[in-house]
Design a protein around this motif. Sequence first.
Motif, mmCIF file in Angstrom:
data_model
loop_
_atom_site.group_PDB
_atom_site.id
_atom_site.type_symbol
_atom_site.label_atom_id
_atom_site.label_comp_id
_atom_site.label_asym_id
_atom_site.label_seq_id
_atom_site.Cartn_x
_atom_site.Cartn_y
_atom_site.Cartn_z
ATOM 1 N N ALA A 149 -4.176 -1.606 7.822
ATOM 2 C CA ALA A 149 -5.114 -0.358 6.953
ATOM 3 C C ALA A 149 -5.692 -0.955 6.051
ATOM 4 O O ALA A 149 -6.947 -1.022 5.350
ATOM 5 N N TRP A 150 -5.113 -1.514 4.947
ATOM 6 C CA TRP A 150 -5.429 -1.711 3.543
ATOM 7 C C TRP A 150 -5.998 -2.732 2.878
ATOM 8 O O TRP A 150 -6.568 -2.833 2.309
ATOM 9 N N MET B 104 1.394 -1.008 10.004
ATOM 10 C CA MET B 104 0.004 -0.175 10.560
ATOM 11 C C MET B 104 -1.059 -0.028 8.857
ATOM 12 O O MET B 104 -2.268 0.281 8.785
ATOM 13 N N ASP B 105 -0.106 0.913 8.399
ATOM 14 C CA ASP B 105 -0.683 1.570 6.652
ATOM 15 C C ASP B 105 -1.742 0.173 6.117
ATOM 16 O O ASP B 105 -2.582 0.435 5.344
ATOM 17 N N ARG B 106 -0.526 -0.884 5.256
ATOM 18 C CA ARG B 106 -0.766 -2.057 5.326
ATOM 19 C C ARG B 106 -2.130 -2.919 6.051
ATOM 20 O O ARG B 106 -3.011 -3.562 4.903
ATOM 21 N N ALA C 2 1.038 -0.753 0.186
ATOM 22 C CA ALA C 2 -0.110 -0.047 -0.261
ATOM 23 C C ALA C 2 0.751 1.578 0.222
ATOM 24 O O ALA C 2 0.190 2.431 -0.658
ATOM 25 N N SER C 3 1.993 1.045 0.364
ATOM 26 C CA SER C 3 2.633 2.520 0.054
ATOM 27 C C SER C 3 3.108 2.665 -1.121
ATOM 28 O O SER C 3 3.977 4.067 -0.909
ATOM 29 N N GLY D 165 4.704 2.079 11.277
ATOM 30 C CA GLY D 165 3.695 2.961 10.675
ATOM 31 C C GLY D 165 3.222 2.234 9.446
ATOM 32 O O GLY D 165 2.120 2.430 8.792
ATOM 33 N N GLU D 166 4.659 1.904 8.408
ATOM 34 C CA GLU D 166 3.645 1.242 7.356
ATOM 35 C C GLU D 166 3.319 0.119 7.328
ATOM 36 O O GLU D 166 2.498 -0.479 6.549
#
Length: 444
Positions: free
Chosen positions: A234-235, A230-232, A94-95, A227-228
């Motif tokens: 979330a995606w 958690m971002d993934r 997702a990043s 943080g990355e």
Amino acid sequence: MMDKHADEMETQSQTEHDRQRPTKNKCLKRLRKNAFLICTFIGIIIGAGSGTASLNVQKNGKIAIRTLAYFFSTSLLNVVLGTSLALLMQPGTASYKSSERKPPSHRPQISVQDGFLDIGRNLLPDNLFRATLETTFTKYELVPGTNDTYRKIVDSRAGTDMIGVVLFCIMFGSILGTMGPKSQVVIDFFSVINETLMKLLRGVIWLTPFSVGSILCGRIASLPNIGEAMDRLAWLVLTVFLALSLYHFFIVQLIYFFIVRQNPFAYYAQLAPSLLTAFATSSKAASIPITFKVLEDEVKMDKRITRFVLPIGNLNLNGSAAHMPISLLFIAQLNDIDLGVGDYVNLLITITFLSMSMATVPSASLMMTVMLCSTINAPLEDVSLLFATDWLLDRIETVNNVLGDCYTVAVVQKLSARELASLRQEKNGTLQQLKESNIDGKSV
């Protein structure tokens, strides 16, 4: 003279009787020798006569075929939907930092033919015990001394051959059920084992919060960028939620509209108690009593359909069919695993059949995802990340599983209206005949 004539007649009769006895004995001997063939032939005649005399089996068979066809079609549709959204949204990357991506591998991809052949090999494993530990797959190895020449090898890798194990269990259980009282010893044996394992499992479940917390904590702590991660995740949640929502609010409603020819949302509104129960318990099995009550008492669906569809609803896990490919491809994307067309075809078929053979218990799709990691050679430790979101996604998935059964009842009832009406007429006619025969019997 008359006594002499009588003696001659008696002697002649005895001679004729003795002459016929070998022929009669020979015929009886042939009949006894071919008794099985004769009885089989008689059975064919009786069976054919009975089948043409009663159409109930044929009508019920059509209803069953429609139900199973709808189960398979919607399961495959959800697998395709989940796979497509996972490829489109790329939740594991997702990043979108292309600099972090590994260069694509130049190894030859497994073809579609290889994928189908691997499924065939795993359907009937050579060794059942080995199938619980390893699965067969096709791989390509570089020929020593060459730059781009590969040879195809059929090898095995760690991971349960779920298709082969499930197929064997189905065949074993089906044959065992036809053996009558002799099978009771085996059934009791496995029943005791099942009860023992369930008690053991209940004890292990109490350790789940600690074990999952430890695994998840260790995995997150090992990540270079929390943080990355958690971002993934979330995606991942967004992708699964979008797939389940598309089927829940759009696809299944269109199916209902075009087949039943009624307002789908009016039907949907009546299902609220069952869907809320599924969300609260995260268990399709726990919501079955509520689903029966809603469909039969409030929606007034035909009981012959509900009592056939709902008990076999474990073959119709639409939410799980959409969730599993997204989770699996999420792990593949996290590890930059390059999949080919054959890999995707293999996954589509495997996940479709696995979604029709899962237990209707909480987090069942997560356990299946662990087993499916071996099909793409993905590391199992990344599955621990899925625990962080499973408590929410499993509940939404269960709602879709229950919704699929409710709409199956409506669709099958509509498509089987002619057979249901004919069955009703036959039943009414039988009852009328019994009533008339009772009246005649009393009058006599």
